[in-house]
Design an enzyme around this catalytic site. Structure first.
Site, PDB file in Angstrom:
ATOM      1  N   GLU A  47     -25.791 -47.303  10.613  1.00  0.00           N
ATOM      2  CA  GLU A  47     -25.415 -47.202   9.194  1.00  0.00           C
ATOM      3  C   GLU A  47     -23.903 -47.431   9.070  1.00  0.00           C
ATOM      4  O   GLU A  47     -23.132 -46.977   9.930  1.00  0.00           O
ATOM      5  CB  GLU A  47     -25.760 -45.775   8.728  1.00  0.00           C
ATOM      6  CG  GLU A  47     -25.361 -45.433   7.316  1.00  0.00           C
ATOM      7  CD  GLU A  47     -25.491 -43.923   7.037  1.00  0.00           C
ATOM      8  OE1 GLU A  47     -25.063 -43.097   7.873  1.00  0.00           O
ATOM      9  OE2 GLU A  47     -26.022 -43.576   5.968  1.00  0.00           O
ATOM     10  N   ASN A 107     -25.916 -47.826  -0.094  1.00  0.00           N
ATOM     11  CA  ASN A 107     -25.795 -47.738   1.358  1.00  0.00           C
ATOM     12  C   ASN A 107     -26.929 -48.628   1.898  1.00  0.00           C
ATOM     13  O   ASN A 107     -28.099 -48.292   1.749  1.00  0.00           O
ATOM     14  CB  ASN A 107     -25.961 -46.277   1.774  1.00  0.00           C
ATOM     15  CG  ASN A 107     -25.576 -46.037   3.211  1.00  0.00           C
ATOM     16  OD1 ASN A 107     -25.593 -46.934   4.027  1.00  0.00           O
ATOM     17  ND2 ASN A 107     -25.257 -44.778   3.521  1.00  0.00           N
ATOM     18  N   LYS A 124     -30.593 -47.294   0.989  1.00  0.00           N
ATOM     19  CA  LYS A 124     -30.896 -45.897   1.331  1.00  0.00           C
ATOM     20  C   LYS A 124     -31.489 -45.144   0.139  1.00  0.00           C
ATOM     21  O   LYS A 124     -30.959 -45.207  -0.974  1.00  0.00           O
ATOM     22  CB  LYS A 124     -29.603 -45.223   1.809  1.00  0.00           C
ATOM     23  CG  LYS A 124     -29.755 -43.829   2.383  1.00  0.00           C
ATOM     24  CD  LYS A 124     -28.433 -43.415   3.035  1.00  0.00           C
ATOM     25  CE  LYS A 124     -28.453 -42.023   3.609  1.00  0.00           C
ATOM     26  NZ  LYS A 124     -27.193 -41.720   4.345  1.00  0.00           N
ATOM     27  N   GLU A 143     -21.289 -38.692   0.097  1.00  0.00           N
ATOM     28  CA  GLU A 143     -22.161 -39.859  -0.102  1.00  0.00           C
ATOM     29  C   GLU A 143     -22.681 -39.936  -1.535  1.00  0.00           C
ATOM     30  O   GLU A 143     -22.876 -41.014  -2.077  1.00  0.00           O
ATOM     31  CB  GLU A 143     -23.348 -39.811   0.864  1.00  0.00           C
ATOM     32  CG  GLU A 143     -23.024 -40.365   2.226  1.00  0.00           C
ATOM     33  CD  GLU A 143     -24.272 -40.642   3.021  1.00  0.00           C
ATOM     34  OE1 GLU A 143     -25.010 -41.564   2.684  1.00  0.00           O
ATOM     35  OE2 GLU A 143     -24.506 -39.897   3.994  1.00  0.00           O
ATOM     36  N   CYS A 169     -30.158 -43.098   8.000  1.00  0.00           N
ATOM     37  CA  CYS A 169     -29.645 -41.761   8.298  1.00  0.00           C
ATOM     38  C   CYS A 169     -30.472 -40.628   7.707  1.00  0.00           C
ATOM     39  O   CYS A 169     -31.505 -40.274   8.235  1.00  0.00           O
ATOM     40  CB  CYS A 169     -28.181 -41.650   7.904  1.00  0.00           C
ATOM     41  SG  CYS A 169     -27.432 -40.244   8.748  1.00  0.00           S
ATOM     42  N   ASN A 194     -25.045 -41.857  10.774  1.00  0.00           N
ATOM     43  CA  ASN A 194     -23.731 -41.231  10.998  1.00  0.00           C
ATOM     44  C   ASN A 194     -23.960 -39.757  10.749  1.00  0.00           C
ATOM     45  O   ASN A 194     -24.107 -39.332   9.599  1.00  0.00           O
ATOM     46  CB  ASN A 194     -22.698 -41.692   9.967  1.00  0.00           C
ATOM     47  CG  ASN A 194     -22.120 -43.065  10.237  1.00  0.00           C
ATOM     48  OD1 ASN A 194     -21.036 -43.201  10.759  1.00  0.00           O
ATOM     49  ND2 ASN A 194     -22.862 -44.091   9.841  1.00  0.00           N
TER      50      ASN A 194
HETATM   51  N1  CDT Z   1     -25.144 -40.304   6.795  1.00  0.00           N
HETATM   52  C1  CDT Z   1     -25.991 -39.282   6.615  1.00  0.00           C
HETATM   53  O1  CDT Z   1     -26.948 -39.388   5.861  1.00  0.00           O
HETATM   54  N2  CDT Z   1     -25.702 -38.151   7.249  1.00  0.00           N
HETATM   55  C2  CDT Z   1     -26.429 -36.928   7.079  1.00  0.00           C
HETATM   56  C3  CDT Z   1     -25.521 -35.801   7.392  1.00  0.00           C
HETATM   57  C4  CDT Z   1     -26.057 -34.506   6.972  1.00  0.00           C
HETATM   58  S1  CDT Z   1     -25.963 -34.188   5.287  1.00  0.00           S
HETATM   59  C5  CDT Z   1     -24.368 -33.715   5.026  1.00  0.00           C
HETATM   60  C6  CDT Z   1     -27.655 -36.830   7.975  1.00  0.00           C
HETATM   61  O2  CDT Z   1     -28.737 -36.509   7.472  1.00  0.00           O
HETATM   62  O3  CDT Z   1     -27.540 -37.019   9.192  1.00  0.00           O
END
Ligand code: CDT
Length: 346
Positions: A47, A107, A124, A143, A169, A194
């Site tokens: 991502e 995204n 996304k 995000e 993600c 990420n």
């Molecule tokens: N990029 C992404 O979606 N990261 C989220 C981080 C946790 S929510 C703050 C994830 O689900 O891994």
């Protein structure tokens, strides 16, 4: 029968805030060249693979971050990656921040074929985090400020000799993501992530990040009889440590390859898409065993039922399980014993 597609996960280490696109693209091409040496047909990047994970910072005016978004794909900066794909005969899946001509921000993931031509685009669906500055956090996860949710769902595409889907993600944490693509016949799901190791709303989860990451992807693979390729941008990026452990997961739910570093690293597997049928035609034979009529709340509700309205929870006194002897004579278990399976014990 075997239908082999050799797939690579092109894990990335940190991308600095001021790292030029051209430099990042060179890193991607290096991974693509390694993938070609290993006879990969497809290489999956994470991502937001062209920039640092900018939602960790707040800005009042979102347009100040426009330089992190792509307004065209390919662009002059990313064209060399597409050219390399064509030269090497290795397709790729690339995550980036997309800014549309209408000013919408997504995204996004694109999938190319082996000539470097874009054949599929996914945006996304589940956008995590928050949309306003939360100064008590050591870093932000904005995000929801920088991206809107896609309402295009989870399509799948005929590609690489099979049926391929994508997710990004946070999408990977939701069982519906895999099930929707599973119902569309997905044989390989490509997922970039990420994931900061520190989770501000509940730091008890910090130590479980790696476990949860594999838990959800392995379950999604197994329960839908599909390969899953999970690819991280990991390591310490601008002071924030993020999960690595990219992995390629078989339809059995087993991890068959896993990255061992926190930097740029290629892992690859010869995936037999015909292995999917074993699960799709046995335990997870949807046609035979699924009971959609029992799942209606899944598409009708977003929030849990905290205090069930009477029409949703009906307890028929005749169906209450009466537990005798070992749990005390006449002890009743009303809530757990409602439904068709509840019977009086002999
Ligand atoms: N990029 C992404 O979606 N990261 C989220 C981080 C946790 S929510 C703050 C994830 O689900 O891994």
């Amino acid at each position: 029968m075997t239908r082999i597609v050799t797939v690579g996960a092109g894990q990335l280490g940190p991308i600095a805030r001021d790292e030029p696109r051209e430099d990042v693209v060179r890193r991607l091409i290096t991974l693509l060249e390694q993938a070609a040496e290993r006879s990969c047909e497809l290489l999956v990047f994470p991502e937001l693979a062209l920039t640092t994970f900018f939602p960790r910072w707040y800005t009042d005016d979102v347009t100040e971050f426009d330089h992190y978004y792509e307004t065209q794909m390919p662009s002059p900066a990313t064209q060399p990656l597409f050219d390399a794909a064509r030269r090497l005969g290795v397709g790729f899946c690339l995550g980036y921040a997309e800014l549309t001509p209408e000013g919408r921000r997504f995204n996004t993931y694109v999938l190319t074929d082996r000539t470097g031509t874009i054949i599929a685009k996914f945006r996304k669906v589940h956008i995590p985090g928050h949309d306003e500055h939360e100064p008590e956090r050591p870093f932000q996860h904005l995000e929801r400020r920088y991206f809107e949710e896609s309402h295009e769902g989870f399509p799948v595409w005929q590609a690489y000799g099979g049926i391929v889907g994508m997710a990004l993600c946070n999408d990977r944490r939701w069982p519906e993501t895999y099930r929707v693509m599973g119902l569309r016949g997905a044989e390989m799901i490509l997922i970039g992530y990420n994931t900061p190791l520190h989770y501000s709303p509940d730091p008890e989860q910090n130590a479980l990040q790696a476990f949860h990451n594999h838990l959800v992807m392995q379950a999604g693979a197994y329960q839908n009889g599909t390969w899953v390729v999970g690819v991280a941008k990991g390591g310490i990026e601008e002071g924030v440590d993020s999960l690595s452990q990219s992995s390629i997961i078989a339809p059995s739910g087993q991890i068959v390859a896993q990255a061992i570093s926190g930097g740029d690293e290629l892992i690859s597997v010869r995936c037999d898409l015909d292995k999917c049928a074993k699960y799709k035609h046995t335990l997870f034979d949807f046609d035979r065993y699924r009971r959609p009529e029992a799942y209606d709340v899944i598409t009708h509700r977003t929030s849990p039922v905290t205090s069930p309205p009477s029409d949703e929870l009906t307890v028929d006194p005749d169906e209450i399980l009466i537990v005798r002897d070992d749990e005390g004579e006449g002890a009743a278990k009303p809530a757990a014993a409602t439904g068709a399976d509840a019977k009086e014990q002999p």
